[in-house]
Every structure is written in structure tokens, then in C-alpha cells.
Design an enzyme around this catalytic site. Sequence first.
Site, mmCIF file in Angstrom:
data_model
loop_
_atom_site.group_PDB
_atom_site.id
_atom_site.type_symbol
_atom_site.label_atom_id
_atom_site.label_comp_id
_atom_site.label_asym_id
_atom_site.label_seq_id
_atom_site.Cartn_x
_atom_site.Cartn_y
_atom_site.Cartn_z
ATOM 1 N NE ARG A 121 -4.192 -1.941 1.625
ATOM 2 C CZ ARG A 121 -4.311 -2.963 2.468
ATOM 3 N NH1 ARG A 121 -3.586 -2.998 3.570
ATOM 4 N NH2 ARG A 121 -5.165 -3.923 2.218
ATOM 5 C CE LYS A 143 -0.220 14.303 -14.288
ATOM 6 N NZ LYS A 143 -0.502 14.937 -15.601
ATOM 7 C CE LYS A 227 5.769 17.902 -13.532
ATOM 8 N NZ LYS A 227 5.857 16.737 -14.371
ATOM 9 C CD GLU A 237 -3.427 17.154 -15.428
ATOM 10 O OE1 GLU A 237 -2.329 16.612 -15.171
ATOM 11 O OE2 GLU A 237 -3.992 17.044 -16.517
ATOM 12 N NE ARG A 242 1.041 17.308 -12.535
ATOM 13 C CZ ARG A 242 1.668 16.480 -11.729
ATOM 14 N NH1 ARG A 242 1.318 16.415 -10.460
ATOM 15 N NH2 ARG A 242 2.646 15.714 -12.168
ATOM 16 C CG ASN A 246 -1.519 18.025 -20.091
ATOM 17 O OD1 ASN A 246 -0.562 17.313 -19.805
ATOM 18 N ND2 ASN A 246 -2.661 17.982 -19.438
ATOM 19 C CG HIS A 253 -2.001 11.478 -27.520
ATOM 20 N ND1 HIS A 253 -1.402 10.558 -26.682
ATOM 21 C CD2 HIS A 253 -3.107 10.864 -28.019
ATOM 22 C CE1 HIS A 253 -2.126 9.448 -26.674
ATOM 23 N NE2 HIS A 253 -3.168 9.613 -27.473
ATOM 24 C CG HIS A 267 6.640 12.364 -25.169
ATOM 25 N ND1 HIS A 267 5.275 12.393 -25.364
ATOM 26 C CD2 HIS A 267 6.885 13.217 -24.136
ATOM 27 C CE1 HIS A 267 4.717 13.224 -24.494
ATOM 28 N NE2 HIS A 267 5.673 13.735 -23.731
HETATM 29 N N1 GLY Z 1 4.042 15.646 -17.391
HETATM 30 C C1 GLY Z 1 2.936 16.438 -17.029
HETATM 31 C C2 GLY Z 1 2.670 16.440 -15.573
HETATM 32 O O1 GLY Z 1 3.478 15.982 -14.798
HETATM 33 O O2 GLY Z 1 1.631 16.898 -15.148
#
Ligand code: GLY
Length: 369
Positions: A121, A143, A227, A237, A242, A246, A253, A267
Amino acid sequence: MAVIPVELAGRSYEVRVERGLLADIAGQAAPFLRKARVPIVADANARAHWGAVVEQSLEAAGKEPRWYEVAPGEGSKSWESLARLTDWLLAEGVERGDHVLALGGGVVGDLTGFACSILKRGCGFVQLPTTLLAQVDSSVGGKTAINTAAGKNLVGAFHQPSLVLADLDSLATLPPRELRAGYAEVLKYGVLGNAAFFDWLDANGEQVLALEHAPLEQAVATSVAAKARIVAEDERETSGTRALLNLGHTFGHALEAETDFSDKLLHGEAVALGMVLAARYSARRGLMPLRDAERVVRIVEKAGLPSEIAALDMQADGKALADHMLHDKKMDAGTLPFILLRGIGEAYLAKDVDLSDIAAFLDEELQAH
Ligand code: GLY
């Protein structure tokens, strides 16, 4: 050394940006290495370049590195890899209070972070990003994910690392194309929210790509700080802040999907093209001065990144590309939010974009340039 805090209630951590961090891993990560055994998940390339350096530092501190190697490439972000890795971590006796080291690019960081989010967990992990893209983007912000048959990064979790060590030395072993692709994400921070940084990159981008230490450290640290601010404000997000990260990703994409997520378009290259398209589309709608859009095109070209979709030699028309966007994971109740620009450094979340207008715009782009 630049030290950037990521401020999250109860889960704050540091991103350290400097040369020589991997050679001093035992010292840098000491508070997180409470047992003699140190589990390290690494991609084969990162281990080949940095394994001995990491091992030397750990062994000199009386530690016993335990390696788990992951094949390079997106194929390793699968259910099978996740199952194998979690089984290995359990066999190694990793406990909740332990930390796993993730050495490599975004694939290793995403896979290891996700495994650590579910292991008992949730156990700790330390990100050791060795690519520019991972240093300025994927290793920061928590993420984590794997890919499934339905698409990329569709199964994952928010799970923050306890420390990120961005060793600038590791960028010297990157193939130049991969370095440039990571640089697209550096440019992104200027385009989306910092016009002064954009100007600075315009003047110093060549030195950054030549890995000159001071400009490189400044570029990575400024990107990470941008960031960190965004993640601290909107970790999950939900507020739209956040989502600004994008920028270029929705167009990008679609291009990646059309090129089968292959080496034809990395990418970061797709993000560079996506930023150009977001800027040109914003100018076409009268949101952004055309001269600003042209500056975005020029800075992308100057970095040796692709800036024209016509040059990709794809069979798809605008509608086919827009159709890929329907499968974008950012789809929200039938609409697709786009990050558009009011100027350089002035990105915003637009919820009024009509995909048929995007298709018409892409048709123009496929023919015009
Ligand atoms: N790579 C985009 C983010 O971390 O939100």
C-alpha cells in the site's frame, strides 16, 4: 548545486540539480537508505553507464546494491513488467518504510513509482533521472503509470518521490536526438508561463544543448522550479493549473498515435511540433500575435527539433489526426480541453475548441508549409 523544494503538505521533497550526484549517491540519499540492502531499478542503458559509479558509492558506505534491470523502451511499462517488478521487490523484503532507487529515464521512473505506490500500500522511492526529459518533467510531480492495450499511461497513481537527484553528468551519455527531444520540454516552460525564460533560452539554447555546465544547470533548475510551483498548486490536476503542462501534448499525442508511438517521432519531438501547432492555431484564432507564434517556430527549429507536420510524410489528413484526439485521456464529458496561448508565457486552458475546426486547421498545416 540548485536545490528546488516541491512543497506539498506533509510530503515535501527536494529536487537537487548538479554534477556528480550519482557518484555521491550514498551521501545524497543517506536518510532514505536505512538498511544495508539497497534495491535499485534501472534501465539497461542507465545501468551500463552509471551502474559502477552508483555501486562504488554505495559499497564504500557499506551498502549492498541489489539491481533489477528493465529493458529500455515503453514496452516495459506493462502489466507484466509491473507484476515482475513487484514480485521482485517483495522477494527482496522491501518494507513500507524502505526506499527503492529508480535509475533511468521516464519509463523506469513511471514503472518504479507505480510499483512503489502499490507495494504494501505504498513504500518510498527516490528518482535518479538520467535523461533531460525525466529531469525536467517526469521525475518531478508524482505522476506514475503503465500503458495498457487501451493507451499510454491509463493506469497509474499519484505517488510522490522522497527525493529527486538530477545529475547533469548523466546527460553527457544521451544520444543527441534524445537530448534535443528532452529540450522540447525545457522550451515548454518558457512558452507556457515564463517569457523571460523563453528569451533566455533564445539567447542561450545552443550552450544548453552543448551541455555547458552553468547554462545547463540554469535551464534544468528553472524548468524544475516551474514544474514544482505548478505541482504545489495543483498536485492532482484538478484546478486547471497542472493541465498547462500539457501544452503541445494534445496535438503531439495525435501525431505520436499516427506514427504508432514509434521512433519516427520521439515524445519530445511530438511535444515540440505540438507547441508549434498550438501557437499557430492560437494565432489563427486571433488569440496570439502572429509574430509570437513565429518566434515559437524559430526557437523549435533552432534546437534542431521538427516544426512542420508536412515534413513527417504521414498519410493522415486533419480529420484522421483529430480523431486520434477523441481517445485522449484528457477528454472530459465529451469535450477536449486544449492549452492555447495568448502570447509567449501566457498559456491558458481552453474548453471551447471544436475538433472540426482543429481538423480544418491541420489540413491547412499539412498543405501550407
Ligand atoms: N508531465 C505532465 C505532468 O506531470 O503533469
